[in-house]
Scaffold this active site. Structure first.
Site, PDB file in Angstrom:
ATOM      1  N   LYS A  37      -1.828  70.467 -37.465  1.00  0.00           N
ATOM      2  CA  LYS A  37      -2.502  71.601 -38.125  1.00  0.00           C
ATOM      3  C   LYS A  37      -2.985  71.228 -39.513  1.00  0.00           C
ATOM      4  O   LYS A  37      -4.080  71.630 -39.913  1.00  0.00           O
ATOM      5  CB  LYS A  37      -1.559  72.811 -38.190  1.00  0.00           C
ATOM      6  N   LYS A  96      -4.144  74.270 -24.287  1.00  0.00           N
ATOM      7  CA  LYS A  96      -3.171  75.331 -24.032  1.00  0.00           C
ATOM      8  C   LYS A  96      -3.835  76.696 -24.215  1.00  0.00           C
ATOM      9  O   LYS A  96      -4.670  76.861 -25.114  1.00  0.00           O
ATOM     10  CB  LYS A  96      -2.033  75.158 -25.054  1.00  0.00           C
ATOM     11  N   LYS A 111      -4.983  82.381 -28.204  1.00  0.00           N
ATOM     12  CA  LYS A 111      -5.960  83.349 -28.694  1.00  0.00           C
ATOM     13  C   LYS A 111      -6.977  82.677 -29.618  1.00  0.00           C
ATOM     14  O   LYS A 111      -8.164  82.963 -29.568  1.00  0.00           O
ATOM     15  CB  LYS A 111      -5.230  84.472 -29.430  1.00  0.00           C
TER      16      LYS A 111
END
Ligand code: SF4
Length: 326
Positions: free
Chosen positions: A111, A193, A196
């Protein structure tokens, strides 16, 4: 009775990746263990967000979890920020958590590389996770494989704190992983994966028409170009969704029809849509009832928070006493 803790971010509506990867297992476990399920809103503020949306998403997540089958009589469901001891214990754990191990966490490395400016919360995220679990001195944590590294760090933190402040009694148990039975659910793009933020999800409460509009173009076995090409079910995300939603005999039939080019992918997806409906219809009905009686959601969260606050205060009394704060 063993105690388990598990958390979910308030990302709004639950999607079937959340449901199959965690929540269906939570529902199966409640009643067999002392289950504590938490909507982890402090974790959600690491990325930029709109405060008004956070309120709405917390509420929508609670409604989704109750509709999916979480029973407040059998499990404690609450919102993390309703129990402020989570952040208090996280600060204490900051003082024993090894910086090198935080920096080595795969999720932090992934990230942080994609962010222009990295805040300390992203690095310290697993410390708050350790506090979430250890605040309730949970024995086991239902997790997917991608969470194992964070859980191992929680064990390291418990060990380090115990060694320094509770060497005789090991106040904090080292929580064990309880691997979720369903494998990682990929998104409709078949690439990453289901999540959202990637926009490759099917919402748990979406209508049959909305679900079909997403299933119809979903990626299948890329080598199956014509209907007459035999496919390889194991490489196809639709087959894995069949394994999650369809009866074993249907799954066998899918594998046979696919590998012998007995049907086209649209036929296969229609059968999947039917299997999904069988499981999703009662969930949608419960969601409608909960929307009509919002006080039921409030009551469930208030009851869960009251119980968890009591447990959290008891743990913090033990922590403060051993650390010289009392
Ligand atoms: Fe996937 Fe079904 Fe098409 Fe085979 S027939 S590639 S399992 S969608």
């Amino acid at each position: 009775m063993a105690r388990i803790f598990s958390g979910i971010q308030p990302s709004g509506e639950l999607h079937i990746g959340n449901y199959l990867g965690a929540v269906r297992n939570w529902v199966a476990l409640q009643g067999t263990v002392d289950a504590i399920y938490c909507i982890v809103d402090y974790h959600a503020i690491i990325a930029a967000y709109e405060p008004s949306q956070l309120r709405e998403r917390r509420r929508e997540m609670a409604l989704g979890l109750l509709a999916a089958g979480i029973d407040p009589e059998q499990a404690s469901l609450f919102v993390q920020s309703d129990v402020p001891e989570h952040t208090e214990l996280a600060w204490i754990f900051n003082t024993v958590a090894p910086l090198g191990e935080l920096e080595r966490q795969t999720q932090f490395k992934d990230k942080s590389q994609r962010m222009e400016s990295v805040n300390a919360g992203l690095l310290n995220y697993p410390i708050l996770q350790a506090a979430d679990i250890l605040l309730y001195r949970a024995d086991r944590v239902p997790v997917g494989e991608d969470q194992l590294q964070h859980l191992e760090l929680s064990r390291v933190i418990a060990r380090r704190w115990n060694a320094q402040f509770s060497p005789e009694t090991n106040f904090f148990p080292e929580p064990e992983a309880w691997l979720t039975p369903t494998r990682r659910i990929m998104g409709l793009d078949g690439q990453s994966k289901m999540s959202k933020s990637t926009g490759n999800t099917i919402g748990l409460l979406e209508s049959p028409e909305e679900i079909w509009a997403k299933l119809r173009p979903a990626v299948t076995d890329p080598k199956r170009i014509r209907k007459t090409d035999p496919g390889t079910p194991e490489v196809c995300n639709i087959y894995h969704l069949h394994k999650a939603f369809s009866a074993p005999a249907v799954v066998d039939h899918v594998a046979h029809q696919c590998s012998t080019a007995g049907w086209g992918c649209l036929d296969c997806k229609k059968v999947l849509a039917e299997s999904m409906e069988t499981e999703l219809v009662p969930i949608r009905r419960r969601a409608e009832m909960l929307r009509a009686t919002p006080e039921a959601v409030n009551d469930a969260l208030a009851t869960g928070a009251a119980r968890c606050r009591t447990l959290a205060r008891e743990t913090m009394r033990g922590v403060r006493d051993r650390m010289g704060f009392d």
